[in-house]
Design a protein around this motif. Structure first.
Motif, PDB file in Angstrom:
ATOM      1  N   ARG A   1       5.552  -1.655   2.880  1.00  0.00           N
ATOM      2  CA  ARG A   1       5.442  -0.608   3.890  1.00  0.00           C
ATOM      3  C   ARG A   1       5.388   0.742   3.192  1.00  0.00           C
ATOM      4  O   ARG A   1       6.060   0.950   2.191  1.00  0.00           O
ATOM      5  N   GLU A   2       4.560   1.646   3.709  1.00  0.00           N
ATOM      6  CA  GLU A   2       4.474   3.002   3.170  1.00  0.00           C
ATOM      7  C   GLU A   2       5.042   3.986   4.180  1.00  0.00           C
ATOM      8  O   GLU A   2       4.902   3.807   5.386  1.00  0.00           O
ATOM      9  N   PHE A   3       5.667   5.031   3.644  1.00  0.00           N
ATOM     10  CA  PHE A   3       6.234   6.114   4.440  1.00  0.00           C
ATOM     11  C   PHE A   3       5.631   7.403   3.900  1.00  0.00           C
ATOM     12  O   PHE A   3       5.784   7.703   2.717  1.00  0.00           O
ATOM     13  N   ILE A   4       4.928   8.138   4.748  1.00  0.00           N
ATOM     14  CA  ILE A   4       4.240   9.342   4.295  1.00  0.00           C
ATOM     15  C   ILE A   4       4.748  10.566   5.046  1.00  0.00           C
ATOM     16  O   ILE A   4       5.040  10.495   6.239  1.00  0.00           O
TER      17      ILE A   4
ATOM     18  N   SER B   1       1.187  19.865   3.817  1.00  0.00           N
ATOM     19  CA  SER B   1       0.198  20.881   4.182  1.00  0.00           C
ATOM     20  C   SER B   1      -1.128  20.199   4.491  1.00  0.00           C
ATOM     21  O   SER B   1      -1.427  19.132   3.967  1.00  0.00           O
ATOM     22  N   GLY B   2      -1.916  20.836   5.364  1.00  0.00           N
ATOM     23  CA  GLY B   2      -3.237  20.320   5.695  1.00  0.00           C
ATOM     24  C   GLY B   2      -3.216  19.301   6.816  1.00  0.00           C
ATOM     25  O   GLY B   2      -2.220  19.149   7.537  1.00  0.00           O
ATOM     26  N   GLU B   3      -4.344  18.596   6.930  1.00  0.00           N
ATOM     27  CA  GLU B   3      -4.524  17.575   7.970  1.00  0.00           C
ATOM     28  C   GLU B   3      -5.054  16.307   7.312  1.00  0.00           C
ATOM     29  O   GLU B   3      -6.140  16.307   6.745  1.00  0.00           O
ATOM     30  N   LEU B   4      -4.279  15.240   7.398  1.00  0.00           N
ATOM     31  CA  LEU B   4      -4.634  13.968   6.786  1.00  0.00           C
ATOM     32  C   LEU B   4      -4.827  12.935   7.887  1.00  0.00           C
ATOM     33  O   LEU B   4      -3.962  12.764   8.745  1.00  0.00           O
TER      34      LEU B   4
ATOM     35  N   ALA C   1       0.728  19.112   8.833  1.00  0.00           N
ATOM     36  CA  ALA C   1       1.897  19.583   8.099  1.00  0.00           C
ATOM     37  C   ALA C   1       3.160  19.377   8.925  1.00  0.00           C
ATOM     38  O   ALA C   1       3.220  19.750  10.095  1.00  0.00           O
ATOM     39  N   GLY C   2       4.156  18.725   8.323  1.00  0.00           N
ATOM     40  CA  GLY C   2       5.412  18.443   8.986  1.00  0.00           C
ATOM     41  C   GLY C   2       5.480  17.080   9.644  1.00  0.00           C
ATOM     42  O   GLY C   2       6.554  16.626  10.029  1.00  0.00           O
ATOM     43  N   ASP C   3       4.347  16.398   9.781  1.00  0.00           N
ATOM     44  CA  ASP C   3       4.321  15.067  10.386  1.00  0.00           C
ATOM     45  C   ASP C   3       4.663  14.005   9.344  1.00  0.00           C
ATOM     46  O   ASP C   3       4.394  14.165   8.154  1.00  0.00           O
ATOM     47  N   ALA C   4       5.223  12.898   9.828  1.00  0.00           N
ATOM     48  CA  ALA C   4       5.539  11.763   8.969  1.00  0.00           C
ATOM     49  C   ALA C   4       5.202  10.484   9.729  1.00  0.00           C
ATOM     50  O   ALA C   4       5.169  10.479  10.961  1.00  0.00           O
ATOM     51  N   ALA C   5       4.931   9.419   8.993  1.00  0.00           N
ATOM     52  CA  ALA C   5       4.596   8.141   9.614  1.00  0.00           C
ATOM     53  C   ALA C   5       4.927   7.015   8.646  1.00  0.00           C
ATOM     54  O   ALA C   5       5.106   7.243   7.447  1.00  0.00           O
TER      55      ALA C   5
ATOM     56  N   VAL D   1      -4.772  19.024   1.302  1.00  0.00           N
ATOM     57  CA  VAL D   1      -3.655  18.282   1.875  1.00  0.00           C
ATOM     58  C   VAL D   1      -2.684  17.975   0.742  1.00  0.00           C
ATOM     59  O   VAL D   1      -3.097  17.538  -0.336  1.00  0.00           O
ATOM     60  N   THR D   2      -1.403  18.227   0.981  1.00  0.00           N
ATOM     61  CA  THR D   2      -0.362  17.771   0.068  1.00  0.00           C
ATOM     62  C   THR D   2       0.573  16.869   0.865  1.00  0.00           C
ATOM     63  O   THR D   2       0.869  17.146   2.030  1.00  0.00           O
ATOM     64  N   ALA D   3       0.994  15.793   0.236  1.00  0.00           N
ATOM     65  CA  ALA D   3       1.845  14.822   0.934  1.00  0.00           C
ATOM     66  C   ALA D   3       2.670  14.061  -0.083  1.00  0.00           C
ATOM     67  O   ALA D   3       2.438  14.139  -1.292  1.00  0.00           O
ATOM     68  N   ASN D   4       3.637  13.323   0.427  1.00  0.00           N
ATOM     69  CA  ASN D   4       4.493  12.476  -0.376  1.00  0.00           C
ATOM     70  C   ASN D   4       4.488  11.091   0.253  1.00  0.00           C
ATOM     71  O   ASN D   4       4.578  10.972   1.474  1.00  0.00           O
TER      72      ASN D   4
END
Length: 184
Positions: A129-132, A136-139, A152-156, A174-177
């Protein structure tokens, strides 16, 4: 022996022994001959990515389990210390901040997608399972016939053993973790 071959050799031996398997038992699991496995463990051959992938699938560990350094009492890292995996003509960069290690059931990556950048996800082992979290940006995550837009600020979270695509569908970078969790 170069550093990567040394890591693969040490990690293969540790993973195999940690699972209580002989070379004879690993051979049918990986479709790699016992003699080749022995050479890999001694660092005598330079394994292809295909070989490492066979090892990962057969031993049910991520590919990065073979390239990770041994854990230290304290380990500091960041984007400057790791080489990114890049694709789409350099329009995305995936930084393996914390790679898989024995006894650790997760990995952590930082992502950067330039405008229009896109990445076909690599199918993971069942149960992964992945958690993102998007900083910043729109993914947009595209799963067969569904699209999910994260800003930005959303997680899933989602199954990483399904086919899907990451795509920068907004303006700018887009930057994400991403945390990848491997279940046993």
């Amino acid at each position: 022996m170069d550093r990567l071959n040394e890591l693969i050799a040490e990690n293969l031996k540790d993973i195999r022994k940690g699972k209580g398997l002989s070379l004879e038992q690993v051979s049918p699991l990986t479709t790699i001959s016992k003699s080749m496995l022995s050479q890999l463990e001694r660092g005598e051959v330079n394994p292809t990515i295909s070989t490492v992938y066979k090892l990962a699938l057969g031993l049910k560990v991520p590919v990065t389990a073979f390239t990770a350094d041994k854990p230290q009492p304290f380990f500091g890292t960041g984007k400057k210390e790791v080489d990114p995996l890049a694709g789409d003509d350099g329009r995305y960069r995936l930084y393996p901040i914390f790679s898989f290690r024995e006894g650790q059931d997760f990995e952590i990556f930082d992502l950067e997608f330039d405008e229009g950048g896109m990445m076909q996800a690599n199918r993971q082992m069942n149960g992964t399972r992945e958690f993102i979290t998007v900083y910043s940006g729109e993914l947009t995550l595209i799963f067969k016939d569904h699209e999910y837009v994260l800003k930005a600020g959303d997680a899933a979270s989602y199954n990483a053993f399904d086919d899907y695509v990451y795509k920068n569908t907004g303006k700018g970078m887009v930057t994400a973790n991403i945390v990848v969790h491997y279940s046993n």
